[in-house]
Design an enzyme around this catalytic site. Structure first.
Site, PDB file in Angstrom:
ATOM      1  N   LYS A 116       0.830  -1.211   0.000  1.00  0.00           N
ATOM      2  CA  LYS A 116       0.000   0.000   0.000  1.00  0.00           C
ATOM      3  C   LYS A 116       0.867   1.265   0.000  1.00  0.00           C
ATOM      4  O   LYS A 116       0.664   2.164  -0.807  1.00  0.00           O
ATOM      5  CB  LYS A 116      -0.916   0.017   1.244  1.00  0.00           C
ATOM      6  CG  LYS A 116      -1.822  -1.195   1.364  1.00  0.00           C
ATOM      7  CD  LYS A 116      -2.705  -1.134   2.612  1.00  0.00           C
ATOM      8  CE  LYS A 116      -1.968  -1.166   3.932  1.00  0.00           C
ATOM      9  NZ  LYS A 116      -1.316  -2.450   4.252  1.00  0.00           N
ATOM     10  N   ARG A 138     -10.087   0.648   8.194  1.00  0.00           N
ATOM     11  CA  ARG A 138      -9.673  -0.698   8.600  1.00  0.00           C
ATOM     12  C   ARG A 138     -10.752  -1.439   9.355  1.00  0.00           C
ATOM     13  O   ARG A 138     -10.538  -2.587   9.748  1.00  0.00           O
ATOM     14  CB  ARG A 138      -8.474  -0.576   9.534  1.00  0.00           C
ATOM     15  CG  ARG A 138      -7.133  -0.770   8.868  1.00  0.00           C
ATOM     16  CD  ARG A 138      -6.099  -0.474   9.943  1.00  0.00           C
ATOM     17  NE  ARG A 138      -4.920  -1.248   9.821  1.00  0.00           N
ATOM     18  CZ  ARG A 138      -3.794  -0.799   9.244  1.00  0.00           C
ATOM     19  NH1 ARG A 138      -3.754   0.361   8.666  1.00  0.00           N
ATOM     20  NH2 ARG A 138      -2.730  -1.553   9.238  1.00  0.00           N
ATOM     21  N   ARG A 186      12.093  -4.614   5.276  1.00  0.00           N
ATOM     22  CA  ARG A 186      11.744  -3.244   4.883  1.00  0.00           C
ATOM     23  C   ARG A 186      12.473  -2.184   5.717  1.00  0.00           C
ATOM     24  O   ARG A 186      12.664  -2.341   6.909  1.00  0.00           O
ATOM     25  CB  ARG A 186      10.243  -3.070   5.084  1.00  0.00           C
ATOM     26  CG  ARG A 186       9.781  -1.638   4.990  1.00  0.00           C
ATOM     27  CD  ARG A 186       8.296  -1.539   5.021  1.00  0.00           C
ATOM     28  NE  ARG A 186       7.734  -2.044   6.265  1.00  0.00           N
ATOM     29  CZ  ARG A 186       6.438  -2.111   6.490  1.00  0.00           C
ATOM     30  NH1 ARG A 186       5.581  -1.770   5.553  1.00  0.00           N
ATOM     31  NH2 ARG A 186       5.987  -2.564   7.627  1.00  0.00           N
ATOM     32  N   ARG A 218      10.843  -0.062  11.332  1.00  0.00           N
ATOM     33  CA  ARG A 218       9.720   0.112  12.246  1.00  0.00           C
ATOM     34  C   ARG A 218       9.774  -0.893  13.395  1.00  0.00           C
ATOM     35  O   ARG A 218      10.074  -2.062  13.169  1.00  0.00           O
ATOM     36  CB  ARG A 218       8.397  -0.080  11.479  1.00  0.00           C
ATOM     37  CG  ARG A 218       7.989   1.160  10.712  1.00  0.00           C
ATOM     38  CD  ARG A 218       6.856   0.937   9.754  1.00  0.00           C
ATOM     39  NE  ARG A 218       5.741   0.149  10.251  1.00  0.00           N
ATOM     40  CZ  ARG A 218       4.646  -0.095   9.520  1.00  0.00           C
ATOM     41  NH1 ARG A 218       4.525   0.413   8.290  1.00  0.00           N
ATOM     42  NH2 ARG A 218       3.678  -0.818  10.008  1.00  0.00           N
ATOM     43  N   ARG A 251      -0.821  -8.372  13.275  1.00  0.00           N
ATOM     44  CA  ARG A 251      -1.355  -7.399  12.315  1.00  0.00           C
ATOM     45  C   ARG A 251      -2.149  -8.103  11.223  1.00  0.00           C
ATOM     46  O   ARG A 251      -3.196  -7.619  10.777  1.00  0.00           O
ATOM     47  CB  ARG A 251      -0.206  -6.574  11.718  1.00  0.00           C
ATOM     48  CG  ARG A 251       0.305  -5.505  12.685  1.00  0.00           C
ATOM     49  CD  ARG A 251       1.739  -5.064  12.421  1.00  0.00           C
ATOM     50  NE  ARG A 251       1.941  -4.556  11.072  1.00  0.00           N
ATOM     51  CZ  ARG A 251       3.144  -4.376  10.510  1.00  0.00           C
ATOM     52  NH1 ARG A 251       4.250  -4.693  11.173  1.00  0.00           N
ATOM     53  NH2 ARG A 251       3.234  -3.913   9.298  1.00  0.00           N
TER      54      ARG A 251
HETATM   55  P1  AP5 Z   1       4.819  -1.591   1.907  1.00  0.00           P
HETATM   56  O1  AP5 Z   1       4.439  -0.796   0.711  1.00  0.00           O
HETATM   57  O2  AP5 Z   1       5.581  -0.900   2.966  1.00  0.00           O
HETATM   58  O3  AP5 Z   1       3.540  -2.344   2.499  1.00  0.00           O
HETATM   59  P2  AP5 Z   1       2.249  -1.781   3.224  1.00  0.00           P
HETATM   60  O4  AP5 Z   1       1.070  -2.416   2.586  1.00  0.00           O
HETATM   61  O5  AP5 Z   1       2.281  -0.290   3.307  1.00  0.00           O
HETATM   62  O6  AP5 Z   1       2.445  -2.465   4.639  1.00  0.00           O
HETATM   63  P3  AP5 Z   1       2.391  -1.881   6.101  1.00  0.00           P
HETATM   64  O7  AP5 Z   1       3.197  -2.814   6.956  1.00  0.00           O
HETATM   65  O8  AP5 Z   1       2.749  -0.441   6.137  1.00  0.00           O
HETATM   66  O9  AP5 Z   1       0.895  -2.059   6.413  1.00  0.00           O
HETATM   67  P4  AP5 Z   1       0.205  -2.056   7.753  1.00  0.00           P
HETATM   68  O10 AP5 Z   1      -1.178  -1.975   7.313  1.00  0.00           O
HETATM   69  O11 AP5 Z   1       0.542  -3.185   8.654  1.00  0.00           O
HETATM   70  O12 AP5 Z   1       0.867  -0.797   8.523  1.00  0.00           O
HETATM   71  P5  AP5 Z   1       0.323   0.674   8.814  1.00  0.00           P
HETATM   72  O13 AP5 Z   1       1.473   1.587   8.849  1.00  0.00           O
HETATM   73  O14 AP5 Z   1      -0.812   0.985   7.940  1.00  0.00           O
HETATM   74  O15 AP5 Z   1       5.661  -2.848   1.387  1.00  0.00           O
HETATM   75  C1  AP5 Z   1       6.313  -3.718   2.308  1.00  0.00           C
HETATM   76  C2  AP5 Z   1       7.706  -4.076   1.781  1.00  0.00           C
HETATM   77  O16 AP5 Z   1       7.589  -4.900   0.633  1.00  0.00           O
HETATM   78  C3  AP5 Z   1       8.538  -2.866   1.350  1.00  0.00           C
HETATM   79  O17 AP5 Z   1       9.852  -3.052   1.765  1.00  0.00           O
HETATM   80  C4  AP5 Z   1       8.437  -2.860  -0.172  1.00  0.00           C
HETATM   81  O18 AP5 Z   1       9.629  -2.369  -0.761  1.00  0.00           O
HETATM   82  C5  AP5 Z   1       8.217  -4.319  -0.491  1.00  0.00           C
HETATM   83  N1  AP5 Z   1       7.303  -4.488  -1.625  1.00  0.00           N
HETATM   84  C6  AP5 Z   1       6.155  -3.787  -1.863  1.00  0.00           C
HETATM   85  N2  AP5 Z   1       5.556  -4.215  -2.990  1.00  0.00           N
HETATM   86  C7  AP5 Z   1       6.334  -5.244  -3.465  1.00  0.00           C
HETATM   87  C8  AP5 Z   1       6.233  -6.105  -4.601  1.00  0.00           C
HETATM   88  N3  AP5 Z   1       5.218  -6.000  -5.485  1.00  0.00           N
HETATM   89  N4  AP5 Z   1       7.206  -7.030  -4.755  1.00  0.00           N
HETATM   90  C9  AP5 Z   1       8.243  -7.140  -3.858  1.00  0.00           C
HETATM   91  N5  AP5 Z   1       8.383  -6.343  -2.778  1.00  0.00           N
HETATM   92  C10 AP5 Z   1       7.438  -5.407  -2.581  1.00  0.00           C
HETATM   93  O19 AP5 Z   1      -0.226   0.490  10.296  1.00  0.00           O
HETATM   94  C11 AP5 Z   1       0.651   0.267  11.380  1.00  0.00           C
HETATM   95  C12 AP5 Z   1      -0.132   0.220  12.679  1.00  0.00           C
HETATM   96  O20 AP5 Z   1      -0.759   1.490  12.919  1.00  0.00           O
HETATM   97  C13 AP5 Z   1      -1.289  -0.787  12.715  1.00  0.00           C
HETATM   98  O21 AP5 Z   1      -0.830  -2.068  13.091  1.00  0.00           O
HETATM   99  C14 AP5 Z   1      -2.203  -0.140  13.766  1.00  0.00           C
HETATM  100  O22 AP5 Z   1      -1.743  -0.379  15.064  1.00  0.00           O
HETATM  101  C15 AP5 Z   1      -2.064   1.335  13.471  1.00  0.00           C
HETATM  102  N6  AP5 Z   1      -3.053   1.830  12.474  1.00  0.00           N
HETATM  103  C16 AP5 Z   1      -2.775   2.369  11.251  1.00  0.00           C
HETATM  104  N7  AP5 Z   1      -3.909   2.713  10.606  1.00  0.00           N
HETATM  105  C17 AP5 Z   1      -4.929   2.382  11.428  1.00  0.00           C
HETATM  106  C18 AP5 Z   1      -6.342   2.457  11.303  1.00  0.00           C
HETATM  107  N8  AP5 Z   1      -6.932   2.951  10.200  1.00  0.00           N
HETATM  108  N9  AP5 Z   1      -7.095   2.011  12.350  1.00  0.00           N
HETATM  109  C19 AP5 Z   1      -6.518   1.520  13.467  1.00  0.00           C
HETATM  110  N10 AP5 Z   1      -5.184   1.408  13.654  1.00  0.00           N
HETATM  111  C20 AP5 Z   1      -4.391   1.827  12.631  1.00  0.00           C
HETATM  112 MG    MG Z   2       2.462   1.117   4.855  1.00  0.00          MG
END
Ligand code: AP5
Ligand code: MG
Ligand code: ZN
Length: 215
Positions: free
Chosen positions: A13, A88, A127, A161, A172
């Site tokens: 994402k 979410r 990552r 992170r 997660r």
């Molecule tokens: P990346 O693009 O970083 O993946 P992502 O989908 O953004 O994954 P996240 O870990 O950020 O998602 P998340 O939902 O767990 O975390 P968030 O910050 O939202 O890609 C990952 C890696 O793979 C990278 O290194 C990239 O280079 C590689 N990659 C990407 N695409 C690829 C491909 N096609 N092929 C190969 N490699 C690839 O949330 C974190 C925390 O915040 C949550 O756990 C929660 O506690 C809180 N939070 C955030 N939003 C909310 C909400 N709306 N409600 C409640 N709590 C929330």
């Molecule tokens: Mg992300």
């Protein structure tokens, strides 16, 4: 035109949102990034969110929906938003409808990144991001052109992170399956869901998303 990028942790994402920002002039609204900034700044929201995030559980709906509303208010009306990691839960989806309607904005697409969960742990555990500009990298899949130097801003410091460890990633993913995947039917009923193969090369995923957006 606003879009949601939906998919489990590590689906890509954030990676894809950053590309759409560069290519289409849209704005990335990542609640995860907003919460991490709040934790770093030690704000009241950050103090509440830190332990929850470190466990891999979801922060309260009220907190994240308030953050999204504030960010949208700071945006030009004509600029498209990419919701990354929001909504979410069913509650957040309902809040987003109200938030958008109040501001006269339209949700055009919900793009689901379809991925194989087994591959995601490797993605997440490799990552890292530029400590200065936030550009994302991966030990194996996306390295800087010059080792140790950010492609985008030239900085030499990177960070990882605290929630990117295998145990937290499993929590997660369980949260995603239990609370987030079930919101898809809301958008399916509106006919705005597109599915993209998130296991393809990063460039190919971007091309598929752009094809969807360009209609
Ligand atoms: P990346 O693009 O970083 O993946 P992502 O989908 O953004 O994954 P996240 O870990 O950020 O998602 P998340 O939902 O767990 O975390 P968030 O910050 O939202 O890609 C990952 C890696 O793979 C990278 O290194 C990239 O280079 C590689 N990659 C990407 N695409 C690829 C491909 N096609 N092929 C190969 N490699 C690839 O949330 C974190 C925390 O915040 C949550 O756990 C929660 O506690 C809180 N939070 C955030 N939003 C909310 C909400 N709306 N409600 C409640 N709590 C929330
Ligand atoms: Mg992300
Ligand atoms: Zn940088």
């Amino acid at each position: 035109m606003d879009i949601i990028l939906l998919g489990p942790p590590g689906a890509g994402k954030g990676t894809q949102a950053q590309r759409l920002v560069e290519r289409k002039g849209m704005r990335q609204l990542s609640t995860g990034d907003m919460l991490r900034a709040a934790v770093k700044a030690g704000t009241p929201v950050g103090l509440k969110a830190k332990a929850v995030m470190d466990r891999g559980e979801l922060v309260s709906d009220e907190i994240v929906s308030a953050l999204i509303g504030e960010e949208l208010d700071a945006m030009a009306a004509g600029q498209g938003a990419i919701f990354d990691g929001y909504p979410r839960t069913a509650n957040q989806a309902a809040s987003l409808d109200a938030i958008l309607e109040k501001r006269g904005r339209v949700l055009a697409h919900v793009i689901e990144l379809e991925v194989n969960e087994d591959a995601l742990v490797a993605r997440i555990c490799g990552r890292y991001t530029c400590a200065n500009c936030g550009k994302g990298y991966h030990d194996t899949f996306e390295q800087p052109a010059v080792a140790g130097k950010c492609d985008k801003c030239g900085a030499h410091e990177f960070k990882r992170r605290p929630d990117d460890n295998e145990e937290t990633v499993r929590t997660r993913m369980a949260e995603y399956r239990a609370k987030t995947a079930p919101i898809l039917p809301i958008y399916e009923a509106r006919g705005i869901v597109s599915r993209v193969d998130g296991m393809a090369d990063i460039d190919d995923v971007t091309a598929s998303i752009e094809a969807t957006i360009n209609g």
